[in-house]
Design an enzyme around this catalytic site. Structure first.
Site, PDB file in Angstrom:
ATOM      1  N   ASP A 114      -1.989  -0.687  10.154  1.00 16.05           N
ATOM      2  CA  ASP A 114      -2.377  -0.923   8.715  1.00 16.05           C
ATOM      3  C   ASP A 114      -2.918  -2.154   8.427  1.00 16.05           C
ATOM      4  OD1 ASP A 114      -1.099   1.468   8.172  1.00 16.05           O
ATOM      5  OD2 ASP A 114       0.644   0.816   7.686  1.00 16.05           O
ATOM      6  N   LYS A 145       0.766  -1.134   0.041  1.00 13.25           N
ATOM      7  CA  LYS A 145      -0.156   0.127   0.115  1.00 13.25           C
ATOM      8  C   LYS A 145       1.012   1.131  -0.084  1.00 13.25           C
ATOM      9  CE  LYS A 145       0.919   1.443   4.155  1.00 13.25           C
ATOM     10  NZ  LYS A 145       1.863   2.742   4.503  1.00 13.25           N
ATOM     11  N   SER A 172       2.282  -5.720   7.344  1.00 13.81           N
ATOM     12  CA  SER A 172       0.860  -5.727   7.617  1.00 13.81           C
ATOM     13  C   SER A 172       0.088  -6.536   6.469  1.00 13.81           C
ATOM     14  CB  SER A 172       0.376  -4.091   7.473  1.00 13.81           C
ATOM     15  OG  SER A 172       1.173  -3.552   8.342  1.00 13.81           O
TER      16      SER A 172
HETATM   17  O1  C5P Z   1       0.471  -0.248  14.671  1.00  9.20           O
HETATM   18  P1  C5P Z   1       1.682  -0.410  14.101  1.00  9.20           P
HETATM   19  O2  C5P Z   1       2.404  -1.442  15.221  1.00  9.20           O
HETATM   20  O3  C5P Z   1       1.986  -0.545  12.808  1.00  9.20           O
HETATM   21  O4  C5P Z   1       2.405   0.921  14.683  1.00  9.20           O
HETATM   22  C1  C5P Z   1       3.982   0.996  14.794  1.00  9.20           C
HETATM   23  C2  C5P Z   1       4.249   2.338  15.644  1.00  9.20           C
HETATM   24  O5  C5P Z   1       3.873   3.396  14.864  1.00  9.20           O
HETATM   25  C3  C5P Z   1       3.432   2.279  16.741  1.00  9.20           C
HETATM   26  O6  C5P Z   1       4.242   1.638  17.876  1.00  9.20           O
HETATM   27  C4  C5P Z   1       3.597   3.735  16.981  1.00  9.20           C
HETATM   28  O7  C5P Z   1       4.582   4.250  17.569  1.00  9.20           O
HETATM   29  C5  C5P Z   1       3.337   4.451  15.752  1.00  9.20           C
HETATM   30  N1  C5P Z   1       2.139   4.600  15.325  1.00  9.20           N
HETATM   31  C6  C5P Z   1       1.255   5.749  15.757  1.00  9.20           C
HETATM   32  N2  C5P Z   1      -0.002   6.035  15.290  1.00  9.20           N
HETATM   33  C7  C5P Z   1      -0.595   5.496  14.620  1.00  9.20           C
HETATM   34  C8  C5P Z   1       0.159   4.464  13.961  1.00  9.20           C
HETATM   35  C9  C5P Z   1       1.314   3.974  14.240  1.00  9.20           C
HETATM   36  O8  C5P Z   1       1.937   6.551  16.951  1.00  9.20           O
HETATM   37  N3  C5P Z   1      -1.740   5.528  13.982  1.00  9.20           N
END
Ligand code: C5P
Length: 283
Positions: free
Chosen positions: A134, A9, A101
């Site tokens: 994601d 993506k 993801s």
């Molecule tokens: O959700 P995911 O594990 O992919 O996110 C990785 C990191 O990115 C999270 O630990 C956070 O620090 C940051 N993040 C965020 N806000 C989001 C998505 C991700 O702060 N909406």
């Protein structure tokens, strides 16, 4: 054996809001699936879950999102089956293209099917959100407006297939680090995704290319000051618009057709750079 594709993506727009008490940021993002994909093959086993891949950058233990997705499904349903999973990796790793993801989403879909679990898409979206921000979009596919931390999704009209050129330098960026740097910088100007949404509704390539926006660019560009040159390189090679993908470091450029994307990619081939030409994917 069951095979499932896991599509990369890009974020055509990404506005990052305040940091929430759970550590995530509220965001608003126009997300777009690409044709570039990994392939996952699933074979049912009595109880063991195993993952193999020839890509040495991908960990195959319990910290891989594929293994986490399989274990989450088993915990959630009480299912005792296992799976032998083979990953054929084409999406660059830790590149801002949602590869991990996408693999998690493909695993939820693949094992729901292989293990005969019968979970609804709504339930899979809920489980996906627990694996990563994601993952719900990767299950949803096509073009969508994402809100919340990425899990609130509304489908958007799809523009006719656009060419997409991806340029990735030889290093990776941690998403968490990009968000941390974002928090250290002054607040960005408020961005309104309305122009992008209008461009998609009207199928107007030029409007889409001009409305590209990513609030994380400034954060990742601060950590890697050489990245703006890649963006300029893409524009110089003929891309109608260019932007960092997700938290980077990949930069993507838009072209009106797949053929034009291929021509731009050919102009950019350079030692130390990985270059791909792909297209946007429909739902
Ligand atoms: O959700 P995911 O594990 O992919 O996110 C990785 C990191 O990115 C999270 O630990 C956070 O620090 C940051 N993040 C965020 N806000 C989001 C998505 C991700 O702060 N909406």
């Amino acid at each position: 054996m069951l095979a499932v594709k896991a599509f990369a993506k890009i974020n055509l727009t990404l506005s990052v809001g305040r940091k929430r008490s759970d550590g995530y940021h509220d965001l608003e993002s126009v997300m777009q699936q690409l044709e570039l994909h990994d392939l996952l093959e699933f074979v049912i086993t009595k109880d063991e879950i195993s993952l193999t891949t020839e890509n040495t950058e991908v960990p195959t233990g319990s910290d891989n999102l594929i293994v986490k997705a399989a274990e989450l499904l088993r915990r959630h349903t009480g299912c005792l089956w296992g799976a032998r999973i083979r990953l054929f990796k084409n999406i660059p790793v830790a590149a801002g293209l949602g590869g991990g993801s996408a693999d998690a989403a493909a695993t939820l879909i693949g094992l729901n099917n292989l293990w005969g679990l019968g979970l609804s898409m709504d339930r899979l979206l809920e489980l996906g959100a627990r694996l990563g921000s994601d993952v719900p979009f990767c299950l949803f596919g096509g073009t969508a407006l994402a809100r919340g931390r990425g899990e609130v999704l509304d489908r958007l009209p799809e523009a006719s297939p656009m060419g997409v050129v991806l340029v990735k330098p030889g290093f990776s960026v941690s998403t968490a680090e990009a968000y941390r740097m974002f928090d250290d910088l002054p607040d960005p100007e408020v961005y309104d995704a309305q122009t992008m949404v209008l461009g998609l509704h009207e199928g107007d390539f030029e409007t889409i290319a001009q409305a590209l926006h990513n609030d994380l660019e400034r954060a990742t560009f601060t950590m890697h000051p050489e990245l703006p040159q890649l963006k300029d390189g893409l524009l110089g090679a003929g891309a109608a618009g260019a932007l960092m993908a997700g938290s980077g470091p990949t930069i993507f450029g838009l072209a009106p057709s797949p053929e034009e994307a291929r021509r731009i990619a050919d102009r950019l081939e350079h030692p130390g750079l990985s270059v791909w030409a792909t297209t946007t994917a429909a739902f």
